[in-house]
Write an enzyme that holds these catalytic residues in place. Sequence first.
Site, PDB file in Angstrom:
ATOM      1  N   GLY A  31       0.802  -1.223   0.000  1.00  0.00           N
ATOM      2  CA  GLY A  31       0.000   0.000   0.000  1.00  0.00           C
ATOM      3  C   GLY A  31       0.833   1.269   0.000  1.00  0.00           C
ATOM      4  O   GLY A  31       1.833   1.384  -0.695  1.00  0.00           O
ATOM      5  N   VAL A  32       0.408   2.233   0.825  1.00  0.00           N
ATOM      6  CA  VAL A  32       1.083   3.527   0.885  1.00  0.00           C
ATOM      7  C   VAL A  32       2.525   3.374   1.361  1.00  0.00           C
ATOM      8  O   VAL A  32       3.418   4.111   0.931  1.00  0.00           O
ATOM      9  CB  VAL A  32       0.292   4.535   1.756  1.00  0.00           C
ATOM     10  N   ASP A  33       2.788   2.414   2.216  1.00  0.00           N
ATOM     11  CA  ASP A  33       4.137   2.156   2.712  1.00  0.00           C
ATOM     12  C   ASP A  33       5.076   1.848   1.545  1.00  0.00           C
ATOM     13  O   ASP A  33       6.176   2.408   1.440  1.00  0.00           O
ATOM     14  CB  ASP A  33       4.090   0.996   3.710  1.00  0.00           C
ATOM     15  N   TYR A 120      -5.041  -2.985   6.315  1.00  0.00           N
ATOM     16  CA  TYR A 120      -5.246  -3.357   7.723  1.00  0.00           C
ATOM     17  C   TYR A 120      -6.726  -3.453   8.076  1.00  0.00           C
ATOM     18  O   TYR A 120      -7.075  -3.804   9.193  1.00  0.00           O
ATOM     19  CB  TYR A 120      -4.528  -2.392   8.657  1.00  0.00           C
TER      20      TYR A 120
END
Length: 169
Positions: A31-33, A120
Amino acid sequence: MPLHIIQNDITKMEVDAIVNAANTALLGGGGVDACIHSAAGASLYEECKTLGGCEVGSAKMTGAGNLPCKYVIHAVGPRYRDGKHGEAATLASCYSTSLRLAAEAKCQTIAFPLISCGIYGYPLKEGIQIACDTINDFLREHDLTVYLVIFDSKTVQFCKERELLPKFC
């Protein structure tokens, strides 16, 4: 200062700090990570290796590598189970700890993704409410411009259809 909710790519935000929805290892994930680590380059990974990870509900700050910001604040949100295991307090802690770190670093601007609302599994409605409530509480006593950055048009449309953003922010 105000809270702004915008649609954008957080890796392109020209702010003092961006928040990374990280995992406990702080060494990249999905994802954004993954997007933040990719855009920042190897120096972010190398700096994160020195931090020894991060607990769920907390955050740690690094430099930003090749990103157009000064800092990346890595916040580790909770995995949503059923809302009965302290998830709301843990998520709020991610936002408040990140804001405190930004204030301590004398940041004037910070951009957040919707922490834990992606892979999550945190329900979007509740996640946005916690983000807005926590950010607005902080802004009552601190002078900071905060952006809540929504990346995809599907989430923006979901929020508009349910009038989530005006109701909670």
